[in-house]
Scaffold this active site. Sequence first.
Site, PDB file in Angstrom:
ATOM      1  N   GLY A 208       0.832  -1.206   0.000  1.00  0.00           N
ATOM      2  CA  GLY A 208       0.000   0.000   0.000  1.00  0.00           C
ATOM      3  C   GLY A 208       0.859   1.245   0.000  1.00  0.00           C
ATOM      4  O   GLY A 208       2.059   1.182  -0.271  1.00  0.00           O
ATOM      5  N   ASN A 209       0.248   2.373   0.267  1.00  0.00           N
ATOM      6  CA  ASN A 209       1.016   3.613   0.355  1.00  0.00           C
ATOM      7  C   ASN A 209       0.378   4.533   1.396  1.00  0.00           C
ATOM      8  O   ASN A 209      -0.676   4.214   1.954  1.00  0.00           O
ATOM      9  CB  ASN A 209       1.106   4.285  -1.020  1.00  0.00           C
ATOM     10  CG  ASN A 209      -0.247   4.644  -1.569  1.00  0.00           C
ATOM     11  OD1 ASN A 209      -0.922   5.515  -1.050  1.00  0.00           O
ATOM     12  ND2 ASN A 209      -0.670   3.928  -2.615  1.00  0.00           N
ATOM     13  N   ARG A 210       1.022   5.660   1.642  1.00  0.00           N
ATOM     14  CA  ARG A 210       0.621   6.486   2.780  1.00  0.00           C
ATOM     15  C   ARG A 210      -0.462   7.514   2.450  1.00  0.00           C
ATOM     16  O   ARG A 210      -0.777   8.359   3.274  1.00  0.00           O
ATOM     17  CB  ARG A 210       1.860   7.216   3.325  1.00  0.00           C
ATOM     18  CG  ARG A 210       2.856   6.272   3.955  1.00  0.00           C
ATOM     19  CD  ARG A 210       4.103   7.020   4.384  1.00  0.00           C
ATOM     20  NE  ARG A 210       3.783   8.142   5.269  1.00  0.00           N
ATOM     21  CZ  ARG A 210       4.539   9.215   5.424  1.00  0.00           C
ATOM     22  NH1 ARG A 210       5.647   9.344   4.730  1.00  0.00           N
ATOM     23  NH2 ARG A 210       4.191  10.169   6.249  1.00  0.00           N
TER      24      ARG A 210
END
Length: 415
Positions: A208-210
């Site tokens: 995922g990412n932030r």
Amino acid sequence: MARVVLGVTGGIAAFKSVTLLRLLTKAGHDVRVVPTQSALRMVGAPTFQALSRNPVHTSVFDDVTTAEHVRLGQTADLVVVAPATADLLARARSGRADDLLTATLLVATCPVVFAPAMHTEMWQHPATRENVSVLRERGVHIIEPDSGALAGDDTGPGRLPEPEAIFAALKPHLNADAEPRPGPLRGAQFVVSAGGTREAIDPVRFLGNRSSGRQGIAIARAAAAAGAHVTLVAANVEDALLAGLRGVDIENVSTAAELETAMNVHAGSADVLVMAAAVADYRPAAAGEHKLKKNGDEGMVLRLEQTPDILAGLVANRRSGQVIVGFAAETGDEQTAAIEHARAKARRKQADLLVFNEVSATAGFGAVPNAVVILDSDGTDVSAAAGTKDEVGTAVVAEIARRCGEVSSAPEGTH
Ligand code: CTP
């Protein structure tokens, strides 16, 4: 609940109108099906009657006592014609009223949506192009046909989109409070993605990412305030962040593939598409069916494959008059400043606008303020904004509204 007239014409795709009818009635709408004579060679009147629980007529003489040929159009909240053949487009364009459907179209003052379907040659013929363009100028919404297998052996643009996609495109017209608010984007269909995609590694882990989705949400809020019908395609956005959004349709997705499908479904009818979501560039080539076990000192190699570039796909299929906006969160390096990376990306991506922000410890992700520079497709500065994500969202939407104004007043073919 809305009063919907579902026009059906005699294309091979007429069978799909049955599913569309079911989707509309299941959602609680009162549907009157108005087929043409040719449509009834494809699907029988009893099918439409049974599923709509309403009478089905084709001719202006079928029910003269109630002046049905004017009443249906006058009382409808929405008229949708799916499939709309080349012949129907031509008749609607020239204002014919030789059957109940065209008479209804001539009377209707509510939103009118056509989902054309025909052979590629017919769709691309100058006569049809001109009919579509004139109908659009008169305010008719056209759902672009898909490309794919057609009746016979041929394939190409002209295929009726799936009923679910047509239904999604009708949604903005079916809201009880669909009366557009005044504002620079009054009545525009505005679709914005937000959040970050997640790509499964196994049933419990993901890449995922932030991205929190806050900037995309702020854009959705600003667009709704500017009078647009807004759909937010939310990739893994916390419920708490979505809770305060008013007047925005929310569609939840998780993976890049789901996000791509959702954006493509909307692309056929949206006036504005904003890709604010952070999309994974790579995903595990094969997600493990079972939870992966530790591998000791051997370590682990995860094979990744590239995801589709959703923004590039939207730009490649951009409809005339549609405004497409991308985002670029960049960091600088020893050789190149962050903004130079963004200018190169703007030229590469060819979106109408690219919103650049520099990612650092104090700006970019989460609940921190943001600072952006808006670039055009040449990588040239259009404007800049800084402040809270709502302030930046308002500035971005103002720039989009300006661009929509320019695009709608530009002569055909210059966009
Ligand atoms: N984007 C997209 N699909 C992808 C990746 C990105 O639609 N698979 C969109 C993002 O939503 C954003 C824009 O493209 O609007 C730029 O995203 P970014 O990740 O900065 O671009 P990339 O093409 O992935 O470039 P880079 O080589 O810098 O990773």
